[in-house]
Design an enzyme around this catalytic site. Sequence first.
Site, PDB file in Angstrom:
ATOM      1  N   HIS A  73     -62.493  19.942  48.791  1.00 56.30           N
ATOM      2  CA  HIS A  73     -63.403  18.814  49.002  1.00 56.30           C
ATOM      3  C   HIS A  73     -64.856  19.271  48.966  1.00 56.30           C
ATOM      4  CE1 HIS A  73     -60.033  16.122  50.060  1.00 56.30           C
ATOM      5  NE2 HIS A  73     -59.491  17.269  50.433  1.00 56.30           N
ATOM      6  N   HIS A  77     -65.760  15.206  44.322  1.00 54.53           N
ATOM      7  CA  HIS A  77     -64.337  15.506  44.470  1.00 54.53           C
ATOM      8  C   HIS A  77     -63.509  14.252  44.697  1.00 54.53           C
ATOM      9  CE1 HIS A  77     -65.764  15.746  48.727  1.00 54.53           C
ATOM     10  NE2 HIS A  77     -64.581  15.215  49.000  1.00 54.53           N
ATOM     11  N   ASP A  79     -60.310  12.479  46.703  1.00 49.07           N
ATOM     12  CA  ASP A  79     -59.471  12.476  47.908  1.00 49.07           C
ATOM     13  C   ASP A  79     -58.127  11.845  47.575  1.00 49.07           C
ATOM     14  OD1 ASP A  79     -61.608  13.460  49.349  1.00 49.07           O
ATOM     15  OD2 ASP A  79     -62.047  11.579  50.390  1.00 49.07           O
ATOM     16  N   HIS A  83     -54.611  13.633  52.127  1.00 52.25           N
ATOM     17  CA  HIS A  83     -55.760  14.238  52.794  1.00 52.25           C
ATOM     18  C   HIS A  83     -55.881  13.780  54.257  1.00 52.25           C
ATOM     19  CE1 HIS A  83     -59.740  15.694  53.608  1.00 52.25           C
ATOM     20  NE2 HIS A  83     -60.361  14.550  53.422  1.00 52.25           N
ATOM     21  N   HIS A 211     -61.382   6.839  55.316  1.00 54.78           N
ATOM     22  CA  HIS A 211     -60.277   7.774  55.159  1.00 54.78           C
ATOM     23  C   HIS A 211     -58.995   7.188  55.738  1.00 54.78           C
ATOM     24  CE1 HIS A 211     -63.553  10.664  54.477  1.00 54.78           C
ATOM     25  NE2 HIS A 211     -62.644  11.482  53.961  1.00 54.78           N
TER      26      HIS A 211
END
Length: 261
Positions: A73, A77, A79, A83, A211
């Site tokens: 990362h 980048h 994800d 992750h 996330h």
Amino acid sequence: MGGVVSVLRDLVDGIRSGGIEVLDLTAPLSDKTPILLLPEPFGQTVPFSMQEISRYDDRGPAWYWNNFTTGEHTGTHFDAPVHWVTGRDGEDVSQVAPAKLIAPAVVLDFSAQSAADPDFLLEVDHVKAWEAEHGPLPDGGWLLYRTGWDARAHDQAEFLNADETGPHTPGMSIDCARYLAEETPITGIGVETVGTDAGAAHSFDPPFPCHSFLLGAGKYGLTQLRNLDRLPPTGAVVVAGPLPIVGGSGSPVRVLALVER
């Protein structure tokens, strides 16, 4: 078959003639690339570095090559769902279907708001207002969130913009992250900041909602993008090619955009 060949030939001809512009959305990768810094006791990624193997010398007279060291990362980048703990049973980066790596993209430009307030958060109402003007978010496509933060990428401290309370970088609210993950057909989000979440997202509930919700929903993230100011609000196609690291949680990625001119 003839129709397919014609479409591909038209694409190549369009690129060669300049009718289709290829824009690089990727930040250069070097030892100066900003990296995420986590507070102790959390583990840290390592900065990018290269170790020379040979350069037309007695170690290899006709060739130049290097080893390199970095984290998954680092820099621009990708994800993958695995992750984050919410996506722990999802895809690793090698398992992402190749067809998903070429997708339509839209750009939501909130650079003026982010310039005025580095802690600016994108809200659901912002997304819905954008849709009312430009149409629905693309099914299986990328939502690219422009904040102008790429202008800071030359300097680690300016890019992270941290003080005694933590980083101050724009991102998305909890409700917006949940909405994009659960109620829209996008494949993922792309941002110009060091990660998909706001700098203050460590204090949100849940922490790091982009996330948590998006990767938990099997969607993807692209970070540290640049040149989003050169893309139209709709109509671009993004090609994002991470390394197929078996078991990998992500990968540095070369992100290209195709734009009709």
